[in-house]
Design a protein around this motif. Structure first.
Motif, PDB file in Angstrom:
ATOM      1  N   ARG A 125       0.829  -1.169  -0.059  1.00 32.13           N
ATOM      2  CA  ARG A 125      -0.065  -0.074   0.094  1.00 32.13           C
ATOM      3  C   ARG A 125       0.802   1.379  -0.124  1.00 32.13           C
ATOM      4  O   ARG A 125       0.503   2.318  -0.635  1.00 32.13           O
ATOM      5  CB  ARG A 125      -1.099  -0.199   1.231  1.00 32.13           C
ATOM      6  N   VAL A 126       2.016   1.342   0.762  1.00 30.68           N
ATOM      7  CA  VAL A 126       2.987   2.499   0.671  1.00 30.68           C
ATOM      8  C   VAL A 126       3.551   2.645  -0.561  1.00 30.68           C
ATOM      9  O   VAL A 126       3.540   3.619  -1.243  1.00 30.68           O
ATOM     10  CB  VAL A 126       4.051   2.101   1.696  1.00 30.68           C
ATOM     11  N   GLU A 127       3.907   1.645  -1.346  1.00 30.68           N
ATOM     12  CA  GLU A 127       4.323   1.539  -2.702  1.00 30.68           C
ATOM     13  C   GLU A 127       3.390   1.811  -3.633  1.00 30.68           C
ATOM     14  O   GLU A 127       3.597   2.747  -4.523  1.00 30.68           O
ATOM     15  CB  GLU A 127       5.088   0.326  -3.051  1.00 30.68           C
ATOM     16  N   TRP A 128       1.957   1.514  -3.631  1.00 26.95           N
ATOM     17  CA  TRP A 128       0.923   1.987  -4.359  1.00 26.95           C
ATOM     18  C   TRP A 128       0.884   3.635  -4.320  1.00 26.95           C
ATOM     19  O   TRP A 128       0.663   4.256  -5.126  1.00 26.95           O
ATOM     20  CB  TRP A 128      -0.319   1.294  -3.745  1.00 26.95           C
ATOM     21  N   ASN A 129       0.853   3.913  -3.039  1.00 30.42           N
ATOM     22  CA  ASN A 129       0.698   5.607  -2.698  1.00 30.42           C
ATOM     23  C   ASN A 129       1.907   6.240  -3.398  1.00 30.42           C
ATOM     24  O   ASN A 129       1.895   7.309  -3.958  1.00 30.42           O
ATOM     25  CB  ASN A 129       0.530   5.865  -1.316  1.00 30.42           C
ATOM     26  N   ASN A 130       3.055   5.598  -3.169  1.00 32.37           N
ATOM     27  CA  ASN A 130       4.398   6.259  -3.445  1.00 32.37           C
ATOM     28  C   ASN A 130       4.442   6.400  -5.017  1.00 32.37           C
ATOM     29  O   ASN A 130       4.927   7.308  -5.455  1.00 32.37           O
ATOM     30  CB  ASN A 130       5.343   5.529  -3.078  1.00 32.37           C
ATOM     31  N   ARG A 131       3.950   5.339  -5.821  1.00 32.92           N
ATOM     32  CA  ARG A 131       3.943   5.406  -7.242  1.00 32.92           C
ATOM     33  C   ARG A 131       3.243   6.460  -7.695  1.00 32.92           C
ATOM     34  O   ARG A 131       3.328   6.832  -8.829  1.00 32.92           O
ATOM     35  CB  ARG A 131       3.654   4.029  -7.616  1.00 32.92           C
ATOM     36  N   SER A 132       1.950   6.767  -7.048  1.00 34.70           N
ATOM     37  CA  SER A 132       1.254   7.830  -7.422  1.00 34.70           C
ATOM     38  C   SER A 132       1.934   9.129  -7.438  1.00 34.70           C
ATOM     39  O   SER A 132       1.687   9.968  -8.480  1.00 34.70           O
ATOM     40  CB  SER A 132      -0.043   7.968  -6.677  1.00 34.70           C
ATOM     41  N   MET A 133       2.671   9.331  -6.411  1.00 38.65           N
ATOM     42  CA  MET A 133       3.629  10.684  -6.632  1.00 38.65           C
ATOM     43  C   MET A 133       4.625  10.590  -7.538  1.00 38.65           C
ATOM     44  O   MET A 133       4.713  11.583  -8.282  1.00 38.65           O
ATOM     45  CB  MET A 133       4.630  10.520  -5.290  1.00 38.65           C
ATOM     46  N   SER A 134       5.142   9.355  -8.115  1.00 41.52           N
ATOM     47  CA  SER A 134       6.014   9.420  -9.186  1.00 41.52           C
ATOM     48  C   SER A 134       5.407   9.523 -10.402  1.00 41.52           C
ATOM     49  O   SER A 134       6.077  10.278 -11.203  1.00 41.52           O
ATOM     50  CB  SER A 134       6.632   7.821  -9.041  1.00 41.52           C
ATOM     51  N   THR A 135       4.141   9.167 -10.576  1.00 46.13           N
ATOM     52  CA  THR A 135       3.474   9.375 -11.886  1.00 46.13           C
ATOM     53  C   THR A 135       2.917  10.906 -12.092  1.00 46.13           C
ATOM     54  O   THR A 135       3.127  11.264 -12.977  1.00 46.13           O
ATOM     55  CB  THR A 135       2.042   8.430 -11.799  1.00 46.13           C
ATOM     56  N   ILE A 136       2.485  11.245 -10.878  1.00 46.95           N
ATOM     57  CA  ILE A 136       2.075  12.897 -11.221  1.00 46.95           C
ATOM     58  C   ILE A 136       3.441  13.655 -11.300  1.00 46.95           C
ATOM     59  O   ILE A 136       3.401  14.613 -12.355  1.00 46.95           O
ATOM     60  CB  ILE A 136       1.440  13.296  -9.935  1.00 46.95           C
ATOM     61  N   ALA A 150       5.955  12.630 -12.900  1.00 45.55           N
ATOM     62  CA  ALA A 150       6.508  12.347 -14.218  1.00 45.55           C
ATOM     63  C   ALA A 150       5.509  13.317 -15.229  1.00 45.55           C
ATOM     64  O   ALA A 150       6.152  13.721 -16.268  1.00 45.55           O
ATOM     65  CB  ALA A 150       6.310  11.073 -14.369  1.00 45.55           C
ATOM     66  N   ILE A 151       4.463  13.277 -14.930  1.00 38.59           N
ATOM     67  CA  ILE A 151       3.417  14.036 -16.028  1.00 38.59           C
ATOM     68  C   ILE A 151       3.725  15.499 -15.719  1.00 38.59           C
ATOM     69  O   ILE A 151       3.830  16.243 -17.136  1.00 38.59           O
ATOM     70  CB  ILE A 151       1.819  13.734 -15.570  1.00 38.59           C
ATOM     71  N   PHE A 152       4.017  15.754 -14.697  1.00 39.57           N
ATOM     72  CA  PHE A 152       4.198  17.467 -14.600  1.00 39.57           C
ATOM     73  C   PHE A 152       5.799  17.887 -15.373  1.00 39.57           C
ATOM     74  O   PHE A 152       5.553  18.674 -16.136  1.00 39.57           O
ATOM     75  CB  PHE A 152       4.267  17.594 -12.945  1.00 39.57           C
ATOM     76  N   ILE A 153       6.578  17.065 -15.201  1.00 41.45           N
ATOM     77  CA  ILE A 153       7.920  17.377 -15.566  1.00 41.45           C
ATOM     78  C   ILE A 153       8.165  17.013 -16.894  1.00 41.45           C
ATOM     79  O   ILE A 153       8.881  17.782 -17.813  1.00 41.45           O
ATOM     80  CB  ILE A 153       9.161  16.871 -14.816  1.00 41.45           C
ATOM     81  N   LEU A 196       8.704  19.154 -22.324  1.00 38.07           N
ATOM     82  CA  LEU A 196       8.289  19.354 -23.890  1.00 38.07           C
ATOM     83  C   LEU A 196       7.985  20.787 -24.228  1.00 38.07           C
ATOM     84  O   LEU A 196       8.154  21.349 -25.092  1.00 38.07           O
ATOM     85  CB  LEU A 196       7.032  18.638 -24.009  1.00 38.07           C
ATOM     86  N   TYR A 197       6.998  21.654 -23.087  1.00 40.09           N
ATOM     87  CA  TYR A 197       6.630  23.115 -23.559  1.00 40.09           C
ATOM     88  C   TYR A 197       8.075  23.898 -23.364  1.00 40.09           C
ATOM     89  O   TYR A 197       8.298  24.424 -24.639  1.00 40.09           O
ATOM     90  CB  TYR A 197       5.906  23.385 -22.328  1.00 40.09           C
ATOM     91  N   LEU A 198       9.108  23.803 -22.614  1.00 37.92           N
ATOM     92  CA  LEU A 198      10.082  24.680 -22.473  1.00 37.92           C
ATOM     93  C   LEU A 198      10.933  24.505 -23.542  1.00 37.92           C
ATOM     94  O   LEU A 198      11.678  25.445 -24.320  1.00 37.92           O
ATOM     95  CB  LEU A 198      10.784  24.529 -21.119  1.00 37.92           C
ATOM     96  N   VAL A 199      11.356  23.134 -24.049  1.00 36.99           N
ATOM     97  CA  VAL A 199      12.157  22.766 -25.065  1.00 36.99           C
ATOM     98  C   VAL A 199      11.554  23.119 -26.277  1.00 36.99           C
ATOM     99  O   VAL A 199      12.324  23.736 -27.125  1.00 36.99           O
ATOM    100  CB  VAL A 199      12.611  21.278 -24.961  1.00 36.99           C
ATOM    101  N   GLU A 256      10.964  10.824 -18.718  1.00 35.81           N
ATOM    102  CA  GLU A 256      10.139  10.510 -17.730  1.00 35.81           C
ATOM    103  C   GLU A 256       9.069  10.204 -18.503  1.00 35.81           C
ATOM    104  O   GLU A 256       7.812   9.611 -17.559  1.00 35.81           O
ATOM    105  CB  GLU A 256       9.840  11.634 -16.751  1.00 35.81           C
ATOM    106  N   THR A 257       8.740  10.209 -19.775  1.00 35.80           N
ATOM    107  CA  THR A 257       7.282   9.953 -20.494  1.00 35.80           C
ATOM    108  C   THR A 257       6.877   8.197 -20.063  1.00 35.80           C
ATOM    109  O   THR A 257       5.926   7.998 -20.038  1.00 35.80           O
ATOM    110  CB  THR A 257       7.561  10.032 -21.897  1.00 35.80           C
ATOM    111  N   THR A 258       8.312   7.639 -19.872  1.00 34.82           N
ATOM    112  CA  THR A 258       7.854   6.144 -19.532  1.00 34.82           C
ATOM    113  C   THR A 258       7.309   5.627 -18.232  1.00 34.82           C
ATOM    114  O   THR A 258       6.887   4.813 -18.016  1.00 34.82           O
ATOM    115  CB  THR A 258       8.922   5.244 -19.867  1.00 34.82           C
TER     116      THR A 258
END
Length: 219
Positions: free
Chosen positions: A69-80, A82-85, A90-93, A177-179
């Motif tokens: 469950r901790v990893e489940w929640n942690n991976r949501s942080m990673s996903t958000i 990744a989407i943000f950065i 892509l925008y800045l470059v 980070e797209t992957t």
């Protein structure tokens, strides 16, 4: 008359809030620090919201072990993150004029802006938060390879953020980070017992295509 006064008060508060954000939170000397703190708090918020949402809407979540469950929640942080950065990269470059040949006579390796520095600061905040969780639950969320990866990423991104140097190349690397969302989704499907499903197979194909595109763009 009363409505007009209330509207004037609202606009006054709005102007003060905008001034506070512009003059303090987004003032050039403070951007690195406010963005890092913002990134850490954003990770905490995403973690808690994921826990709350998953408990209510995913039956398989309650059957997971505590560490899962901790990893489940942690991976949501990673996903958000990744989407943000990835979006910012892509925008800045490719979309902004920051690194355009006609925009400035300054060397491209030394160009930066408030938004580019802020985005890197948020990323630094994420790496700090994630690294803290890795240490706290070590080695459940990742072994030494994760620690080394995060430390190197943290140092590289922080240097680019603080110095303003090499931000273009930093963002080009961060496009990879797209992957990450696809990789995290693959873990979610596995944890939910859907490893033999079509979704799992399609996910693998999408990850490969995203990785290939990301590598081509980075090159």
């Amino acid at each position: 008359m009363l409505a007009s006064k209330e509207m004037m008060k609202f606009k006054s508060y709005q102007n003060r809030a905008n001034l506070f954000v512009k003059e303090y939170l987004l003032a050039d000397p403070l951007i690195p620090y406010t963005s890092i703190i913002g990134g850490i708090f954003a990770c905490k918020m995403v973690y808690d919201l994921t826990q709350l949402f998953s408990t209510v809407h995913f039956k398989s979540y309650s059957s997971l072990t505590r560490i899962q469950r901790v990893e489940w929640n942690n991976r949501s942080m990673s996903t958000i993150h990744a989407i943000f950065i990835t979006t910012m990269s892509l925008y800045l470059v490719f979309c902004s004029n920051l690194y355009s040949d006609n925009q400035s006579s300054e060397l491209i390796t030394f160009r930066s802006s408030s938004s580019s520095t802020f985005a890197l600061g948020v990323s630094v905040g994420y790496f700090i938060a994630d690294l803290g969780m890795i240490f706290w639950f070590f080695p459940s969320l990742g072994g030494y390879e994760y620690v080394i990866h995060h430390l190197l990423s943290l140092v590289a991104v922080a240097f680019s953020m603080l110095s303003g140097e090499g931000q273009l190349y930093t963002y080009m690397v961060l496009i990879s980070e797209t992957t990450t969302p696809g990789i995290n989704l693959r873990w979610y499907l596995d944890a939910a017992g859907m490893k033999k499903s079509k979704a799992y197979l399609i996910n693998g194909v999408v990850i490969f295509i995203a990785w290939l595109v990301g590598q081509v763009i980075a090159v």
